[in-house]
Design a protein around this motif. Structure first.
Motif, PDB file in Angstrom:
ATOM      1  N   MET A 210       0.817  -1.207   0.000  1.00 28.23           N
ATOM      2  CA  MET A 210       0.000   0.000   0.000  1.00 28.23           C
ATOM      3  C   MET A 210       0.855   1.263   0.000  1.00 28.23           C
ATOM      4  O   MET A 210       0.416   2.327  -0.447  1.00 28.23           O
ATOM      5  N   GLY A 211       2.084   1.155   0.476  1.00 30.41           N
ATOM      6  CA  GLY A 211       2.983   2.307   0.455  1.00 30.41           C
ATOM      7  C   GLY A 211       3.348   2.735  -0.952  1.00 30.41           C
ATOM      8  O   GLY A 211       3.764   3.880  -1.177  1.00 30.41           O
ATOM      9  N   THR A 212       3.182   1.822  -1.939  1.00 23.13           N
ATOM     10  CA  THR A 212       3.461   2.206  -3.315  1.00 23.13           C
ATOM     11  C   THR A 212       2.427   3.207  -3.819  1.00 23.13           C
ATOM     12  O   THR A 212       2.730   4.063  -4.651  1.00 23.13           O
ATOM     13  N   TRP A 213       1.201   3.084  -3.331  1.00 17.31           N
ATOM     14  CA  TRP A 213       0.165   4.072  -3.679  1.00 17.31           C
ATOM     15  C   TRP A 213       0.579   5.448  -3.183  1.00 17.31           C
ATOM     16  O   TRP A 213       0.494   6.450  -3.910  1.00 17.31           O
ATOM     17  N   ALA A 239       7.633  -2.545  -4.718  1.00 12.01           N
ATOM     18  CA  ALA A 239       7.585  -3.962  -4.363  1.00 12.01           C
ATOM     19  C   ALA A 239       6.153  -4.355  -4.037  1.00 12.01           C
ATOM     20  O   ALA A 239       5.514  -3.740  -3.188  1.00 12.01           O
ATOM     21  N   SER A 240       5.645  -5.362  -4.730  1.00 15.35           N
ATOM     22  CA  SER A 240       4.271  -5.837  -4.547  1.00 15.35           C
ATOM     23  C   SER A 240       3.275  -4.677  -4.567  1.00 15.35           C
ATOM     24  O   SER A 240       2.482  -4.508  -3.643  1.00 15.35           O
ATOM     25  N   PRO A 241       3.295  -3.855  -5.621  1.00 15.54           N
ATOM     26  CA  PRO A 241       2.460  -2.650  -5.616  1.00 15.54           C
ATOM     27  C   PRO A 241       0.968  -2.956  -5.578  1.00 15.54           C
ATOM     28  O   PRO A 241       0.445  -3.653  -6.453  1.00 15.54           O
ATOM     29  N   ASP A 242       0.309  -2.441  -4.550  1.00 17.94           N
ATOM     30  CA  ASP A 242      -1.133  -2.605  -4.361  1.00 17.94           C
ATOM     31  C   ASP A 242      -1.833  -1.415  -5.018  1.00 17.94           C
ATOM     32  O   ASP A 242      -2.366  -0.535  -4.348  1.00 17.94           O
ATOM     33  N   ILE A 243      -1.803  -1.414  -6.346  1.00 15.40           N
ATOM     34  CA  ILE A 243      -2.364  -0.313  -7.120  1.00 15.40           C
ATOM     35  C   ILE A 243      -3.138  -0.889  -8.294  1.00 15.40           C
ATOM     36  O   ILE A 243      -2.667  -1.818  -8.966  1.00 15.40           O
ATOM     37  N   VAL A 266       6.895  -8.102  -8.950  1.00 14.42           N
ATOM     38  CA  VAL A 266       5.562  -8.693  -9.007  1.00 14.42           C
ATOM     39  C   VAL A 266       5.652 -10.171  -8.640  1.00 14.42           C
ATOM     40  O   VAL A 266       6.716 -10.789  -8.689  1.00 14.42           O
ATOM     41  N   SER A 267       4.514 -10.739  -8.268  1.00 14.51           N
ATOM     42  CA  SER A 267       4.450 -12.170  -7.959  1.00 14.51           C
ATOM     43  C   SER A 267       3.004 -12.613  -8.102  1.00 14.51           C
ATOM     44  O   SER A 267       2.111 -12.071  -7.441  1.00 14.51           O
ATOM     45  N   GLN A 268       2.781 -13.593  -8.968  1.00 11.44           N
ATOM     46  CA  GLN A 268       1.408 -14.027  -9.218  1.00 11.44           C
ATOM     47  C   GLN A 268       0.811 -14.870  -8.097  1.00 11.44           C
ATOM     48  O   GLN A 268      -0.382 -15.192  -8.126  1.00 11.44           O
ATOM     49  N   ASP A 269       1.612 -15.239  -7.098  1.00 10.04           N
ATOM     50  CA  ASP A 269       1.084 -16.012  -5.973  1.00 10.04           C
ATOM     51  C   ASP A 269       0.925 -15.164  -4.720  1.00 10.04           C
ATOM     52  O   ASP A 269       0.822 -15.684  -3.609  1.00 10.04           O
ATOM     53  N   ASP A 270       0.855 -13.844  -4.888  1.00  7.72           N
ATOM     54  CA  ASP A 270       0.752 -12.919  -3.757  1.00  7.72           C
ATOM     55  C   ASP A 270      -0.670 -12.950  -3.201  1.00  7.72           C
ATOM     56  O   ASP A 270      -1.613 -12.449  -3.814  1.00  7.72           O
ATOM     57  N   ARG A 271      -0.845 -13.548  -2.039  1.00  3.29           N
ATOM     58  CA  ARG A 271      -2.178 -13.716  -1.441  1.00  3.29           C
ATOM     59  C   ARG A 271      -2.740 -12.407  -0.908  1.00  3.29           C
ATOM     60  O   ARG A 271      -3.961 -12.198  -0.904  1.00  3.29           O
ATOM     61  N   PHE A 278     -10.031  -8.370  -4.507  1.00  4.93           N
ATOM     62  CA  PHE A 278     -11.435  -8.647  -4.183  1.00  4.93           C
ATOM     63  C   PHE A 278     -12.078  -7.429  -3.530  1.00  4.93           C
ATOM     64  O   PHE A 278     -13.175  -7.008  -3.904  1.00  4.93           O
ATOM     65  N   ILE A 279     -11.385  -6.845  -2.572  1.00  5.31           N
ATOM     66  CA  ILE A 279     -11.922  -5.713  -1.824  1.00  5.31           C
ATOM     67  C   ILE A 279     -12.171  -4.517  -2.730  1.00  5.31           C
ATOM     68  O   ILE A 279     -13.136  -3.775  -2.569  1.00  5.31           O
ATOM     69  N   THR A 280     -11.302  -4.316  -3.691  1.00  2.00           N
ATOM     70  CA  THR A 280     -11.359  -3.115  -4.522  1.00  2.00           C
ATOM     71  C   THR A 280     -12.155  -3.302  -5.803  1.00  2.00           C
ATOM     72  O   THR A 280     -11.955  -2.574  -6.777  1.00  2.00           O
ATOM     73  N   GLY A 281     -13.055  -4.286  -5.834  1.00  2.71           N
ATOM     74  CA  GLY A 281     -13.936  -4.425  -6.978  1.00  2.71           C
ATOM     75  C   GLY A 281     -13.459  -5.409  -8.008  1.00  2.71           C
ATOM     76  O   GLY A 281     -13.806  -5.300  -9.183  1.00  2.71           O
ATOM     77  N   ASN A 282     -12.635  -6.360  -7.583  1.00  8.53           N
ATOM     78  CA  ASN A 282     -12.166  -7.413  -8.473  1.00  8.53           C
ATOM     79  C   ASN A 282     -11.327  -6.865  -9.629  1.00  8.53           C
ATOM     80  O   ASN A 282     -11.405  -7.334 -10.762  1.00  8.53           O
ATOM     81  N   VAL A 283     -10.535  -5.855  -9.322  1.00 10.19           N
ATOM     82  CA  VAL A 283      -9.673  -5.218 -10.313  1.00 10.19           C
ATOM     83  C   VAL A 283      -8.237  -5.692 -10.099  1.00 10.19           C
ATOM     84  O   VAL A 283      -7.766  -5.785  -8.967  1.00 10.19           O
ATOM     85  N   SER A 284      -7.547  -5.976 -11.195  1.00  9.38           N
ATOM     86  CA  SER A 284      -6.182  -6.475 -11.105  1.00  9.38           C
ATOM     87  C   SER A 284      -5.262  -5.468 -10.430  1.00  9.38           C
ATOM     88  O   SER A 284      -5.352  -4.267 -10.666  1.00  9.38           O
ATOM     89  N   ARG A 285      -4.349  -5.991  -9.588  1.00 11.37           N
ATOM     90  CA  ARG A 285      -3.362  -5.144  -8.942  1.00 11.37           C
ATOM     91  C   ARG A 285      -2.053  -5.234  -9.716  1.00 11.37           C
ATOM     92  O   ARG A 285      -1.675  -6.297 -10.238  1.00 11.37           O
ATOM     93  N   LEU A 286      -1.339  -4.146  -9.757  1.00 12.88           N
ATOM     94  CA  LEU A 286      -0.092  -4.084 -10.510  1.00 12.88           C
ATOM     95  C   LEU A 286       0.894  -5.158 -10.052  1.00 12.88           C
ATOM     96  O   LEU A 286       1.609  -5.752 -10.860  1.00 12.88           O
ATOM     97  N   GLY A 287       0.948  -5.430  -8.753  1.00 11.03           N
ATOM     98  CA  GLY A 287       1.923  -6.365  -8.215  1.00 11.03           C
ATOM     99  C   GLY A 287       1.623  -7.817  -8.497  1.00 11.03           C
ATOM    100  O   GLY A 287       2.420  -8.687  -8.130  1.00 11.03           O
ATOM    101  N   ALA A 288       0.490  -8.116  -9.146  1.00 13.68           N
ATOM    102  CA  ALA A 288       0.128  -9.509  -9.417  1.00 13.68           C
ATOM    103  C   ALA A 288       0.112  -9.840 -10.911  1.00 13.68           C
ATOM    104  O   ALA A 288      -0.303 -10.924 -11.288  1.00 13.68           O
TER     105      ALA A 288
END
Length: 410
Positions: A210-213, A239-243, A266-271, A278-288
């Motif tokens: 979330m700090g990447t935001w 790192a693991s950008p939640d955007i 990025v990492s496609q297995d980032d839980r 899911f929380i943000t409307g089922n929109v893809s995150r940059l880090g995944a």
């Protein structure tokens, strides 16, 4: 029968049980003395925060928001025997510096001149690293994490932590996100003050989750005000950008030109990012994303962004969300190459885990596993709904055609 609505809380509890507790001792900010002959390594850092003072020397700051930013000189002692990539939290208080991470100095800094004097005393070639933590972090969590990154990476830079008001609670996702928005001007101003210091030659920003935001929003603000990001900010590592991917593209464009060198992990297995999606409307995150696949690969190439895929990297993190800091090879890659602007295309880069990178649009393995697949297919852990992926045309619009877009004015 009407089914109950899945709230963010329910999603987090079901998908991310590992977030329900930090599992370590709290209240570790009270300084301890070092016994004579203790063989430890010390990391000195300057901590800037928009958190509210707690009034307790054991915690210093809590998770509430303060309209006034604070600066603190903090020293952390790191024990001699430890596994790289880990933080040795004390089992009991006070910490034992021989076996635990321990705070050895805390000193409040009240003015900008005092902060500049601190930098001159701790200068490392004029290079500055600004670290911005992610969701669910206490003040002390971010302090110890930065100390670990600096120590394990072997970086030659002066470490500066910007810590924003996170309540460090499972139910605090929305509060934490709004706290990043609350803190974006303070971070922008902190970067401006740092860049204005004649002793500072260049700045690297390392932001997580979330700090990447927060990092992107502050850089975007700077770009809108000045037409471009300050020239001393050479490298930005996310790192693991939640955007949201499309929002990132807008932020990136609105920084203006020229831009810093961008690297994303990025990492496609980032839980954690799966739950955030899911929380943000089922929109893809940059880090995944899978950066080797279209439309991402060609868009990253056009934008000049380097993507490093950590899907194959194994750490003890059950969420697969902190690989950038917990993998000894990756944290050394950050300290020794990325923050100094070096490329990843020469034979000197050897991570030994078949880590995939997309550099200049070319997918290649950065490591010793020859012929390994570039990345696993994109999967979202425990994601019951199909995610909507942005189309190539949409990313084209955001990363290319909007270069000339201006903020709305009257």
């Amino acid at each position: 029968m009407k089914l109950p609505r899945l709230t963010p809380l329910v999603v987090l509890i079901s998908v991310l049980p590992a977030l329900t507790g930090c599992g370590h001792q709290s209240g570790v900010m009270q300084p301890v003395g070092l016994a004579a002959g203790t063989s430890t390594t010390q990391v000195d850092m300057l901590v800037a925060t928009t958190r509210q003072p707690s009034g307790d020397p054991a915690t210093l700051f809590n998770g509430e928001r303060s309209p006034k930013p604070y600066m603190t000189d903090v020293a952390v002692s790191i024990p001699p025997k430890r596994q790289p990539g880990t933080v040795q939290w004390p089992q009991r208080l006070p910490p034992n510096p021989a076996t635990d991470f321990a705070v050895t100095r805390v000193k409040q800094i009240d003015t900008i001149p005092e902060g500049r004097a601190w930098f001159r005393q701790h200068i490392e070639g004029g290079h500055a690293l600004v670290f911005i933590h992610g969701f669910n972090n206490k003040y002390e969590d971010s302090v110890f994490r930065l100390a670990q990154i600096v120590h394990d990476s072997g970086m030659q830079a002066t470490p500066i932590l910007f810590t924003w008001p996170s309540r460090a609670q499972l139910t605090g996702y929305e509060y934490d996100k709004e706290s990043t928005n609350y803190s974006r001007t303070a971070l922008e101003q902190s970067l401006r003050v740092l860049a204005a210091d004649p002793d500072v030659k260049d700045i690297t920003i390392l932001a997580h989750s979330m700090g990447t935001w927060l990092a992107m929003e502050s850089l975007r603000q700077m770009g809108i005000r000045d037409g471009h990001v300050n020239a001393k900010i050479h490298n930005v590592i996310l790192a693991s950008p939640d955007i949201d991917i499309q929002v990132f593209a807008k932020q990136y464009v609105e920084m203006g030109e020229p831009k810093p060198k961008f690297t994303i992990f990025v990492s496609q297995d980032d839980r954690a990012l799966a739950a955030s999606s899911f929380i943000t409307g089922n929109v893809s995150r940059l880090g995944a994303i899978d950066p080797s696949k279209e439309p991402y690969r060609s868009r990253l190439e056009k934008a000049g962004i380097t993507a490093i895929d950590l899907t194959k990297v194994k750490t003890e993190d059950s969420l697969h969300h902190g690989k950038f800091a917990e993998s000894p090879e990756i944290v050394q890659l950050i300290g020794q190459r990325l923050m100094t602007g070096q490329t990843l295309t020469d034979s000197n880069v050897s991570l030994g885990q078949g880590v995939a990178a997309v550099v200049g649009g070319t997918a290649r393995t950065v490591g010793t596993v020859a012929g390994a697949a570039v990345a696993a297919p994109l999967t979202i852990v425990e994601q019951p709904m199909r995610k909507r992926q942005p189309t190539g045309a949409e990313l084209e619009d955001d990363l290319e055609r909007d270069r000339k877009s201006k903020p709305l004015t009257q």
